[in-house]
Design a protein around this motif. Structure first.
Motif, PDB file in Angstrom:
ATOM      1  N   PRO A  61       0.820  -1.211   0.000  1.00  0.00           N
ATOM      2  CA  PRO A  61       0.000   0.000   0.000  1.00  0.00           C
ATOM      3  C   PRO A  61       0.856   1.264   0.000  1.00  0.00           C
ATOM      4  N   LEU A 102       1.732   2.033  -3.559  1.00  0.00           N
ATOM      5  CA  LEU A 102       0.543   2.579  -4.230  1.00  0.00           C
ATOM      6  C   LEU A 102       0.348   4.036  -3.827  1.00  0.00           C
ATOM      7  N   GLU A 106     -10.258   8.271  -2.339  1.00  0.00           N
ATOM      8  CA  GLU A 106     -10.179   6.822  -2.537  1.00  0.00           C
ATOM      9  C   GLU A 106     -11.411   6.140  -1.962  1.00  0.00           C
ATOM     10  N   ARG A 117     -12.387   2.809  -4.492  1.00  0.00           N
ATOM     11  CA  ARG A 117     -11.085   2.162  -4.657  1.00  0.00           C
ATOM     12  C   ARG A 117     -10.566   1.652  -3.318  1.00  0.00           C
ATOM     13  N   LEU A 166      -9.140  -2.071  -2.274  1.00  0.00           N
ATOM     14  CA  LEU A 166      -7.843  -2.232  -1.619  1.00  0.00           C
ATOM     15  C   LEU A 166      -8.004  -2.939  -0.275  1.00  0.00           C
ATOM     16  N   THR A 213      -8.311  -6.736   0.342  1.00  0.00           N
ATOM     17  CA  THR A 213      -7.098  -7.544   0.416  1.00  0.00           C
ATOM     18  C   THR A 213      -6.607  -7.508   1.872  1.00  0.00           C
ATOM     19  N   TRP A 221      -3.121   1.317   5.374  1.00  0.00           N
ATOM     20  CA  TRP A 221      -3.549   2.111   4.223  1.00  0.00           C
ATOM     21  C   TRP A 221      -3.391   3.609   4.515  1.00  0.00           C
ATOM     22  N   TRP A 267      -7.613   2.826 -10.067  1.00  0.00           N
ATOM     23  CA  TRP A 267      -6.735   3.994  -9.983  1.00  0.00           C
ATOM     24  C   TRP A 267      -6.424   4.496 -11.384  1.00  0.00           C
ATOM     25  N   LEU A 276      -3.152  -6.048  -6.817  1.00  0.00           N
ATOM     26  CA  LEU A 276      -4.116  -6.783  -6.005  1.00  0.00           C
ATOM     27  C   LEU A 276      -3.600  -8.190  -5.716  1.00  0.00           C
TER      28      LEU A 276
END
Lengths: 520, 298
Positions: free
Chosen positions: A275, A278, A363, A368, A372, A375, A382, B89, B101
């Motif tokens: 994360p 990301l 987000e 989104r 995320l 998971t 996060w 995204w 993922l």
């Protein structure tokens, strides 16, 4: 062109709060300055002579159009008005053109009885209409303060023209790129370039450069002085050309696409494994923009420090200035200036962590975050990823400005320390951002902006300009409590430790709240 | 048999609106379970509660033997989720999202990833903002199918897919079942549920109205019979077990409970049968019956 009127009405309805508020602010900025000068400065001609001698101030504000009350008010705020209005025009135009296409709403509209050119035309009508309105309202407000009508009209025309030019720039940018964010970036780059050209022209005395800058054209009008409205024919011609180009581009492209095509990206990724990675992908654009902006600001503001003139500590205004921004009788005018700039950089940087953390809310709204968090990534992990960029990014931004400014000003160590001292104060805003996101997610955006405005309006830089008593600042904002390491105060860790502690508490509370609440 | 999902009396309110009102849901390990209900019945709220994104006000929810709210991250190691409205995204490509993922779920089968991309005809080099709704769903589906999760939670995963891709999806789910994985499939597409699911749960207004094996649910409903007879079927209309009887000349059509099918056919044979069509109740019939009850109550 079918449907233009209906779309214009729709745009007007959507703008019924935002644009009027901006217009009000701009008019208040112009007319309010006349009242402030009328109340505070007894000999306006002497004040004008004094200001004209200061090269640094000339770079910021431009040439003095006339040594009158209204002329000095124009000198003080006109550049800000031209630039802010330009930005509003870009935002408004893109909001009603490219943003609509990006969201898919334009598709819904395009399927109705609506001509190809109608959406852009409606956006142009609303945007250019507000520019003209801004000019007319300012002219009226200036006349109402007792300024002469011809000068006021010239000033209004200069304002409206600056707005029109950037409405045109926005219209072209909206055709080029696929996303609204990039379109705004492209147009804002134009605005920034135009600002720098004008700044350099007035700062260096090479006046010819001013003819290359749309803000420069409005400056050349010299309201209440020459009233040289003819220059604005340039602005109008530029606007017409830009709008013609925008229409031409519009008829050549498909709905939803830009002219700059998308390149294919990587089919796989080894790097996106956590994360945090990301978060880096999502945050790097914002952080890069801030670092670049602060690097340039540091260079320009540092260069100006070398032309600050030392003055004797005489007169009430000068004494008050030293009392606020220095902590030792040995501190010089340059020291005071550098601390004031370091503080200003700190105050503006308060916005960065808030914007970075609002990405979290975005987000969440888009869903989104749901993907995320389906998971094994925990919520704390996060949020912590983005928080890391909010905190480290704030430090990096301020360090960048401190470095460039210090190197140019010739006192790198001192200035860098002055910039870094701001970091813990900015972190408190990050703490507020996390807490707002955790406790009141739906209000997080409003709370973040309110916190930023509150800290600034009651702070020691903007506060006195707005007439708020200086002593309030110490309680309303963290920045006035920082040690003035640039202007004579020895470094003490107390305030810094307290602020870091407050941030830690706010962050901990925010994270606990995020863990406990439902994702909405 | 081990239970993958165990939900009892789940209640969740949003302000004054009650989204879940004592919902029950039981999914056994290794089965493909259809989760049906009209719009706003509470399907997504249930799924989001199972994912630990929402906390239930009352009731019990167990996922893979754990508490979905408290053991969120550990449980998520063993599941993959495909939301109904996939948002990705914008700066990333489809391939990057699949890998992200996959990595976060603890690994991805590279060969299966490549195979799935081919089967779903998805270009992983495109930025996600250029994808259509169906393509965004494919990204999430490829990531889910290529993971080694025990449980797949699919929330209306095919609403954007074309019929060809729908067929690919159905084959993939069948393969997942063959590999022993559990699938919770929330869906509106009844033919899909009928083709894939052994068990179904039908909910409305946040409550479970029917649950069980599809064959058993069918048993509760009526078969539709249409027959061409030797002579006009006088008298048949008076048989009490027949419903919705329509007679046109020698033709008769009616609905009958499956338990009464024997007796009804015997009556037909007595008159003389020339042609006969007998259709078992479809899931659609089951679903519409409940749906119409909702409308009647409104």
């Amino acid at each position: 062109m079918n449907g233009t009127w209906a779309l214009t009405k729709l745009a007007l309805r959507r703008e019924r709060f935002i644009v009027p508020l901006w217009l009000l602010l701009l008019v208040a900025l112009a007319a309010g300055q006349v009242r402030r000068y009328a109340a505070g400065i007894p000999d306006i001609a002497a004040f004008a002579r004094e200001m004209a001698a200061n090269q640094a101030l000339t770079a910021f504000a431009g040439q003095i159009p006339s040594p009158t009350l209204a002329g000095m008010a124009v000198w003080k705020n006109a550049d800000a008005i031209y630039t802010i209005l330009g930005l509003i025009m870009i935002l408004t135009l893109v909001r009603h053109s490219r943003a609509e296409e990006e969201s898919g709403r334009a598709e819904l509209v395009g399927a109705g009885v609506v001509g190809r050119l109608a959406p852009l035309t409606a956006a142009i009508i609303v945007t250019c209409g507000s520019a003209v309105l801004a000019g007319l309202l300012t002219a009226a407000a200036m006349t109402a303060t007792g300024a002469d009508a011809a000068g006021s009209l010239a000033f209004g025309a200069a304002i409206a023209s600056a707005g029109l030019v950037f409405a045109g720039v926005g219209a072209v940018a909206a055709q080029l790129t696929q996303t609204a964010r990039t379109a705004i970036g492209v147009a804002a780059l134009g605005l920034g370039l135009s600002y720098v050209l004008r700044f350099v022209a007035d700062g260096s005395g090479s006046a010819a450069l001013k003819w290359l800058s749309p803000q420069g054209w409005s400056h050349l009008v010299q309201p209440y002085g020459d009233n040289n409205v003819a220059v604005l024919l340039l602005s109008l011609a530029f606007t017409a050309a830009a709008l013609a180009l925008a229409y031409r581009l519009l008829t050549r492209r498909d709905l939803g696409h830009g002219l700059i095509p998308e390149r294919p990206g990587p089919a796989t990724s080894d790097r996106l494994r956590s994360p945090l990675r990301l978060a880096w992908r999502l945050q790097k654009g914002l952080l890069g923009g801030w670092i670049a902006g602060y690097a340039i600001a540091g260079l320009v503001l540092g260069a100006l420090a070398t032309s600050v003139e030392e003055v004797a500590r005489q007169g009430a205004a000068v004494e008050e200035f030293f009392r606020r921004y220095t902590a030792s009788p040995e501190a010089t005018m340059t020291d005071a200036y550098l601390w004031l700039i370091a503080l200003s950089l700190g105050y503006v940087s308060a916005l960065y962590p808030l914007l970075a953390l609002l990405r979290l809310r975005n987000e969440e709204i888009t869903g989104r975050a749901e993907l995320l968090l389906s998971t094994p990534v925990s919520r704390v992990r996060w949020v912590a990823g983005h928080l890391l960029f909010a905190l480290a990014g704030s430090a990096l931004i301020l360090a960048t400005a401190g470095l460039t400014m210090g190197l140019v000003a010739g006192t790198p160590g001192k200035v860098l320390a002055g910039a870094l001292v701001q970091v813990p104060a900015t972190w408190i805003l990050a703490g507020i951002g996390v807490l707002a996101f955790g406790l009141l997610p739906r209000a997080a955006t409003a709370i973040s902006w309110a916190a930023f405005l509150f800290v600034n309006l009651f702070g020691e830089v903007l506060g006195p300009i707005l007439g708020i008593d200086y002593w309030i600042a110490k309680y309303a904002s963290p920045y006035p409590n920082l040690p003035m390491v640039v202007s004579g105060e020895p470094f003490t860790a107390t305030a810094i430790a307290i602020m870091t502690g407050v941030t830690a508490v706010l962050v901990a509370a925010g994270l606990a709240a995020v863990r406990r609440r439902a994702l909405i | 048999m081990e239970l993958a999902i165990e939900v009892e009396g789940l209640v969740k309110s949003f302000g004054r609106a009650r989204a879940l009102d004592g919902l029950d849901l039981t999914v056994r390990a290794g089965e493909v379970h259809g989760f049906l209900g009209p719009n706003g019945a509470g399907k997504s709220t249930t799924v989001r509660t199972l994912l630990g994104l929402l906390r239930a006000d009352a009731g019990r929810a167990k996922l893979l033997g754990g508490d979905p709210w408290r053991e969120t991250a550990e449980l998520h190691r063993r599941l993959a989720y495909v939301p109904g409205d996939v948002s990705l995204w914008p700066g990333l490509t489809g391939g990057e999202v699949i890998d992200l993922l996959g990595r976060l779920r603890g690994g991805l089968d590279r060969a299966r990833r490549a195979e799935l991309l081919e089967r779903f005809e998805l270009d992983p080099r495109k930025k996600t903002k250029t994808y259509s709704k169906g393509n965004r769903q494919k990204v999430a589906l490829v990531a889910a199918f290529a993971s080694d999760a025990d449980l797949l939670i699919l929330d209306e995963p095919t609403s954007g897919l074309d019929p060809l891709m729908e067929a690919v999806f159905q084959r993939c789910v069948a393969e997942e079942k063959a590999r022993g994985r559990t699938v919770l499939l929330s869906s509106h597409i009844l033919s899909e549920v009928e083709a894939l699911c052994d068990h179904v749960t039908i909910i409305r207004r946040g409550r479970t109205v029917q649950a069980g094996p599809l064959s058993q649910l069918r048993g509760l409903a009526r078969s539709q019979v249409t027959a061409e007879l030797a002579s006009p079927p006088e008298g048949l209309a008076r048989i009490p077990d027949l419903h919705a009887v329509r007679i046109e000349g020698n033709r008769i059509s009616f609905e009958v409970d499956r338990t009464r099918l024997d007796a009804a056919l015997a009556e037909l044979i007595r008159v003389g049968v020339r042609d006969l069509i007998c259709t078992p109740p479809s899931l659609e019939d089951l679903f519409l019956r409940h749906y119409e009850r909702v409308k009647a109550e409104r």
